[in-house]
Structures are given as structure tokens and as C-alpha cells.
Scaffold this active site. Structure first.
Site, PDB file in Angstrom:
ATOM      1  N   ASN A  36      46.907 120.731 -43.618  1.00 17.62           N
ATOM      2  CA  ASN A  36      47.860 119.403 -43.976  1.00 17.62           C
ATOM      3  C   ASN A  36      47.202 118.466 -45.301  1.00 17.62           C
ATOM      4  OD1 ASN A  36      49.226 117.645 -43.415  1.00 17.62           O
ATOM      5  ND2 ASN A  36      48.404 116.633 -41.436  1.00 17.62           N
ATOM      6  N   ARG A  43      52.184 122.030 -43.674  1.00 16.36           N
ATOM      7  CA  ARG A  43      52.860 121.047 -43.860  1.00 16.36           C
ATOM      8  C   ARG A  43      53.180 120.445 -44.498  1.00 16.36           C
ATOM      9  NH1 ARG A  43      51.264 114.807 -42.163  1.00 16.36           N
ATOM     10  NH2 ARG A  43      53.014 114.313 -41.306  1.00 16.36           N
ATOM     11  N   HIS A  71      58.227 113.503 -38.368  1.00 20.58           N
ATOM     12  CA  HIS A  71      57.544 113.912 -37.245  1.00 20.58           C
ATOM     13  C   HIS A  71      58.354 115.285 -36.752  1.00 20.58           C
ATOM     14  CE1 HIS A  71      55.600 109.187 -36.478  1.00 20.58           C
ATOM     15  NE2 HIS A  71      54.475 110.076 -36.866  1.00 20.58           N
ATOM     16  N   GLY A  87      52.368 107.027 -31.655  1.00 23.53           N
ATOM     17  CA  GLY A  87      51.110 107.141 -32.675  1.00 23.53           C
ATOM     18  C   GLY A  87      50.798 105.866 -33.062  1.00 23.53           C
ATOM     19  N   GLY A 106      51.949 105.934 -36.901  1.00 20.75           N
ATOM     20  CA  GLY A 106      53.725 105.921 -37.045  1.00 20.75           C
ATOM     21  C   GLY A 106      54.088 105.925 -35.719  1.00 20.75           C
ATOM     22  N   ARG A 110      53.835  99.372 -39.656  1.00 22.49           N
ATOM     23  CA  ARG A 110      55.187  99.037 -40.752  1.00 22.49           C
ATOM     24  C   ARG A 110      56.291  98.409 -39.397  1.00 22.49           C
ATOM     25  NH1 ARG A 110      55.507 105.584 -40.582  1.00 22.49           N
ATOM     26  NH2 ARG A 110      53.194 105.578 -40.610  1.00 22.49           N
ATOM     27  N   ASP A 140      45.172  98.881 -33.501  1.00 19.83           N
ATOM     28  CA  ASP A 140      44.487 100.430 -32.895  1.00 19.83           C
ATOM     29  C   ASP A 140      45.439  99.714 -31.303  1.00 19.83           C
ATOM     30  OD1 ASP A 140      43.270 101.055 -30.637  1.00 19.83           O
ATOM     31  OD2 ASP A 140      42.720 102.320 -31.849  1.00 19.83           O
ATOM     32  N   PHE A 141      46.290 100.464 -30.376  1.00 24.28           N
ATOM     33  CA  PHE A 141      46.590  99.649 -29.116  1.00 24.28           C
ATOM     34  C   PHE A 141      45.616  99.113 -28.279  1.00 24.28           C
ATOM     35  CE2 PHE A 141      51.286  99.428 -28.644  1.00 24.28           C
ATOM     36  CZ  PHE A 141      51.661  99.056 -30.438  1.00 24.28           C
ATOM     37  N   ARG A 142      43.792  99.865 -28.352  1.00 24.14           N
ATOM     38  CA  ARG A 142      43.000  99.800 -27.069  1.00 24.14           C
ATOM     39  C   ARG A 142      42.694  98.331 -27.763  1.00 24.14           C
ATOM     40  NH1 ARG A 142      40.770 105.577 -28.390  1.00 24.14           N
ATOM     41  NH2 ARG A 142      41.565 104.588 -30.571  1.00 24.14           N
ATOM     42  N   ILE A 184      49.153 106.869 -28.637  1.00 30.71           N
ATOM     43  CA  ILE A 184      49.917 105.962 -27.116  1.00 30.71           C
ATOM     44  C   ILE A 184      50.556 106.668 -26.144  1.00 30.71           C
ATOM     45  CG2 ILE A 184      50.832 103.558 -27.622  1.00 30.71           C
ATOM     46  CD1 ILE A 184      50.616 103.483 -30.247  1.00 30.71           C
ATOM     47  N   GLU A 233      50.522 109.734 -25.380  1.00 32.11           N
ATOM     48  CA  GLU A 233      49.462 110.331 -23.737  1.00 32.11           C
ATOM     49  C   GLU A 233      48.106 109.753 -23.048  1.00 32.11           C
ATOM     50  OE1 GLU A 233      47.881 113.404 -26.873  1.00 32.11           O
ATOM     51  OE2 GLU A 233      49.990 113.782 -27.788  1.00 32.11           O
ATOM     52  N   HIS A 234      48.284 108.503 -24.339  1.00 31.72           N
ATOM     53  CA  HIS A 234      47.504 108.405 -23.129  1.00 31.72           C
ATOM     54  C   HIS A 234      46.954 106.759 -22.538  1.00 31.72           C
ATOM     55  CE1 HIS A 234      44.546 111.163 -24.752  1.00 31.72           C
ATOM     56  NE2 HIS A 234      44.780 111.114 -26.136  1.00 31.72           N
ATOM     57  N   GLU A 245      50.712 119.839 -33.505  1.00 33.87           N
ATOM     58  CA  GLU A 245      51.512 120.274 -34.767  1.00 33.87           C
ATOM     59  C   GLU A 245      50.895 121.056 -35.258  1.00 33.87           C
ATOM     60  OE1 GLU A 245      51.237 115.985 -35.781  1.00 33.87           O
ATOM     61  OE2 GLU A 245      53.001 116.298 -36.677  1.00 33.87           O
TER      62      GLU A 245
HETATM   63  P1  ADP Z   1      48.209 108.875 -35.754  1.00 40.30           P
HETATM   64  O1  ADP Z   1      48.500 110.289 -35.713  1.00 40.30           O
HETATM   65  O2  ADP Z   1      49.853 108.396 -36.799  1.00 40.30           O
HETATM   66  O3  ADP Z   1      47.404 108.369 -36.798  1.00 40.30           O
HETATM   67  P2  ADP Z   1      47.748 109.126 -33.338  1.00 40.30           P
HETATM   68  O4  ADP Z   1      49.134 110.010 -32.256  1.00 40.30           O
HETATM   69  O5  ADP Z   1      46.118 109.442 -33.515  1.00 40.30           O
HETATM   70  O6  ADP Z   1      48.087 108.774 -34.951  1.00 40.30           O
HETATM   71  O7  ADP Z   1      47.840 107.042 -32.483  1.00 40.30           O
HETATM   72  C1  ADP Z   1      46.446 106.770 -32.642  1.00 40.30           C
HETATM   73  C2  ADP Z   1      47.003 105.721 -31.693  1.00 40.30           C
HETATM   74  O8  ADP Z   1      46.349 106.032 -30.444  1.00 40.30           O
HETATM   75  C3  ADP Z   1      46.181 104.361 -32.154  1.00 40.30           C
HETATM   76  O9  ADP Z   1      46.415 103.903 -32.657  1.00 40.30           O
HETATM   77  C4  ADP Z   1      45.468 104.112 -30.624  1.00 40.30           C
HETATM   78  O10 ADP Z   1      46.273 102.716 -30.307  1.00 40.30           O
HETATM   79  C5  ADP Z   1      46.838 104.327 -29.300  1.00 40.30           C
HETATM   80  N1  ADP Z   1      45.770 105.550 -28.368  1.00 40.30           N
HETATM   81  C6  ADP Z   1      44.699 106.307 -28.733  1.00 40.30           C
HETATM   82  N2  ADP Z   1      44.142 106.838 -27.438  1.00 40.30           N
HETATM   83  C7  ADP Z   1      43.952 106.239 -26.548  1.00 40.30           C
HETATM   84  C8  ADP Z   1      44.231 105.319 -25.298  1.00 40.30           C
HETATM   85  N3  ADP Z   1      43.045 105.997 -24.746  1.00 40.30           N
HETATM   86  N4  ADP Z   1      44.662 104.059 -24.963  1.00 40.30           N
HETATM   87  C9  ADP Z   1      45.529 103.483 -26.065  1.00 40.30           C
HETATM   88  N5  ADP Z   1      45.656 103.576 -27.154  1.00 40.30           N
HETATM   89  C10 ADP Z   1      45.116 104.967 -27.350  1.00 40.30           C
END
Ligand code: ADP
Length: 398
Positions: free
Chosen positions: A7, A90, A179, A209, A211, A240, A283-285, A332, A334-335, A384
């Protein structure tokens, strides 16, 4: 078969060597700062991560270092490069030419050059990766896997913008979506994991994510998706803006004395939840902890994100006249169980009910809705690289 998945970005390159029979990752890592200085990260199961700083003036040196690391006597994953049976690349934009992954040949390279205009940051880097691999691994079959391919099944009513149709014909301006490798992988996984009928199923995939995009998948085929000509469209994302009134571009340009490119830079890099939170974070955290500590902007940024996800899901329920399953994926999706719950609260009208105990788990395929929920809701981790490996094997063996 052993498949090397590449990639290639403009200054970075991610790679995985996968054994397609066991689907085990034999080695993986990335090259960073290509063209600046150069750093190789190499990981192999059961070994500490190795980091090597070395000059990488171009992608050629980077890929050569990856190949050297893979055959290294002490830490390598194969004895010789001859063990690598195929390479899967990719590729971000396949325009309208590619509705599926395909073998790399001269015609594909020419087609990718032609649609580079549609993805000027990505396609040229992807092409360099293909050319360098051809040079360093002559005779090894290569396959291109496109982010746009899965969405090529969208009907005209979904992909046409309501502008003079000549601009579609002359300049190929339309919704493409991105995606796609993830939407394809996750929708297939969801169908098999939930035991749905592939030929009679309605699935909405929320790839959330940095994106973020959503797709509507009817009977295994994409019928709509939220990204557009570029990955700027649709949901509010990390940095974005997603969809807005196109007149904002001119209005903001006048206010800030910027041209369209300058405004688009803001919409790509300084907007989304990052801009809405006044720069707290993309970052969502970080945003969640800021919101919990009383930061109003962070709280509203999260609400805007959740609202856009939920209303887009609603639109796709209409697009398919129903929905059997909603699958969350990517960082986001998944987690972040809190976001999943917040989105699903809007979907009570569909009878969606979340089992909070299951929703609190993460890491594997999981049904997070209750048995009496009107729609099945699940978490499906995306992969992916594995999807690219599977496509590569199928095409090379065809
Ligand atoms: P990309 O591949 O588009 O860069 P990802 O799919 O890796 O992105 O997702 C990144 C985002 O996932 C981060 O901005 C973060 O906010 C979120 N993220 C990752 N782990 C966690 C978690 N444990 N809790 C909440 N959000 C999370």
C-alpha cells in the site's frame, strides 16, 4: 501461496507478507519518510519490532529495504524472494475502468495514469509502487485492487450529480466512493457471520475511521455510498468536513481571501471533528475524554458525527427499502462502543436494540444487538490487506 501486499502512499509504504493458505501474516510493517530521510519498521510474529533508519530517497530504495528485510538471514520471513508468489497492490482510484481487482499489465498502467487526475495525491504513488515492484521482482504476477471498484455497481441515480450531464461525460465527474475494499470485505463477512442469504440481503456498512464512509449493499452489491468524486464527501470525519453547501467554498474564499484550493485545504485538513472541537483533536479517544471533562465543543463535535452517521444510515434504509443488518468497522466503528450506541439510539424506529454487555466487547466479529432487535447490528473488524491477498490469489489462479 505467499502474497506481498503493498500500500504505497506519497511518502510512506505499508506492507504485509501473507500466507494465503493459513491467512497468517508472516511479516508486516511500513516505510516512512520516503524522500525525506527514511525509516523501516519490520515486524515478525514472535520477534521484537525492528526499526531501521536508512536513506530512502525514492520508493525504490524503500521497497528494496522491505525485500531485504523479508529475506534477512536472522529475522526474515522467507529464505529467498522466489518464495513470494504474487504481489497485491492497493490502488486508490480505478475510475470507471475497474469494477473489480485485476492483473497488472500495460493497459492497466495506462488506465491508472489516465485517472491520476481524479486522485492526484494517491494514484501516482500507487503507480510508483507497481513499477518499482515490477523492476525488483521481474516475472512475479501482480494484481491491482481498487478502493473504488466495489462501488461501481451503483446505479446512475445514485452516482450522478445533478449538474449538466456533459460534465459527467466530458470530465468523468460523478460519485465514485472509496474504502471499497473494506466495504466489500465487511459486507461479505457480515453476510456469512450472520447467516444471511447473499442473494437476498440488505446490509449497511459503517466504516468509521479517520476517514469515514457508509455503504448500502443490496444482495452483495453496492447501491450507494457516502464518499464522492473524492474522499472529502459524506460524513463529518477526523479533519474532513464531509458534505456541505457547495456555495460555502466561494463564500469562505472571499472572507479569507483564499482560492478554491486554499478553501479545500481547510475542508480537508482543519475541519470535521477537529475543526468543530476548536482543535481539541481528530482522535475520538481525546474528544471523548474532553467531552467527559465538560468541553462543550468536543461534545458537540461528537454529536455532529453521530448525527451524520445515523441520518446517512436512514437514507440508505430508504435506498434499499429496508435493512437486515448494520455492520460497524474501522478504528471508531470497531472500538468505540459509545459511538455505536449513540448512532443506534437514532434507529429505534427500525426496532434496533443494543445489548450493552456485548457492545462493550471489542476485537472480534460480534453481534451487538439483542435477539429481539428489528435489525441485526454487528461489529466486523476490517482487514483490507487480507481482502487484497484473497483477490490477488483468485486472480493469479484464474
Ligand atoms: P484510518 O485508517 O482512516 O487512519 P482508523 O481506522 O485506524 O483510521 O481509525 C482511526 C480512529 O479510530 C482514530 O481517530 C481514533 O479516534 C479511533 N479509535 C481507535 N481506537 C479507538 C478506541 N479504543 N476508542 C475510540 N476510538 C478509537
Amino acid at each position: 501461496m505467499k502474497v506481498l501486499v503493498i500500500n504505497c502512499g506519497s511518502s510512506s509504504l505499508k506492507y504485509q507478507l501473507i500466507d494465503s493458505d493459513s491467512e497468517d501474516v508472516l511479516a508486516k510493517g511500513l516505510c516512512e519518510r520516503i524522500g525525506i530521510d527514511g525509516r523501516l519498521v519490520y515486524e515478525k510474529a514472535g520477534m521484537d519490532k525492528e526499526i531501521t533508519e536508512a536513506p530512502m530517497p525514492t520508493h525504490k530504495e524503500a521497497i528494496q529495504m522491505v525485500l531485504d528485510a523479508l529475506v534477512n538471514e536472522k529475522s526474515g520471513a522467507v529464505k529467498s524472494l522466489k518464495e513470494i508468489d504474487a504481489v497485491g497492490h492497493r490502488v486508490v482510484h480505478g475510475g470507471e475502468k475497474f469494477a473489480a481487482s485485476a492483473k497488472v499489465d500495460d493497459a492497466m498502467i495506462q488506465a491508472l495514469e489516465e485517472c491520476s487526475e481524479l486522485a492526484p495525491l494517491h494514484n501516482p504513488a500507487n503507480l510508483i509502487g507497481i513499477r518499482v515492484c515490477q523492476e525488483l521482482m521481474p516475472g512475479v504476477p501482480m494484481v491491482g485492487c481498487f478502493d473504488t471498484a466495489f462501488h461501481q455497481t451503483m446505479p446512475e441515480k445514485a452516482y450522478l450529480y445533478a449538474i449538466p450531464v456533459e460534465y459527467y461525460e466530458d470530465y468523468h465527474i460523478r460519485k465514485y466512493g472509496f474504502h471499497g475494499t473494506s466495504h466489500s470485505f465487511v459486507s461479505k463477512e457480515a453476510i456469512s457471520f450472520l447467516g444471511l442469504d447473499p442473494e437476498n440481503s440488505k446490509v449497511i456498512v459503517c466504516h468509521l475511521g479517520n476517514g469515514a464512509s457508509i455503504s448500502a449493499v443490496k444482495n452483495g452489491k453496492c447501491v450507494d455510498t457516502s464518499m464522492g468524486l473524492t474522499p472529502l464527501a459524506g460524513l463529518a470525519m477526523g479533519t474532513r468536513s464531509g458534505d456541505l453547501d457547495p456555495a460555502v467554498v466561494e463564500f469562505l474564499g472571499k472572507k479569507l481571501n483564499l482560492d478554491a484550493e486554499g478553501v479545500l485545504q481547510i475542508l480537508n485538513k482543519k475541519s470535521g471533528v477537529y475543526g468543530l472541537s476548536r482543535g481539541v483533536s481528530s482522535d475520538f479517544r481525546d474528544l471523548t475524554s474532553a467531552a467527559e471533562n465538560g468541553n462543550h465543543d468536543a461534545k458537540v463535535a461528537l454529536e455532529v458525527f453521530e448525527y451524520r452517521v445515523a441520518t446517512t444510515v436512514g437514507a440508505y434504509v430508504a435506498a434499499m427499502n429496508g435493512v437486515d443488518a448494520i455492520a460497524f468497522t474501522a478504528g471508531i466503528g470497531e472500538h468505540d462502543g459509545r459511538i455505536r450506541t449513540a448512532v443506534c439510539e437514532y434507529l429505534g424506529y427500525l426496532g434496533v436494540k443494543i445489548d450493552e454487555e456485548k457492545n462493550a466487547k471489542s476485537g472480534d466479529n460480534e453481534v451487538i444487538s439483542t435477539p429481539d432487535s428489528g435489525v441485526k447490528v454487528c461489529v466486523i473488524p476490517t482487514n483490507e490487506e487480507l481482502a487484497i491477498c484473497r483477490d490477488t490469489v483468485a486472480i493469479v489462479n484464474a
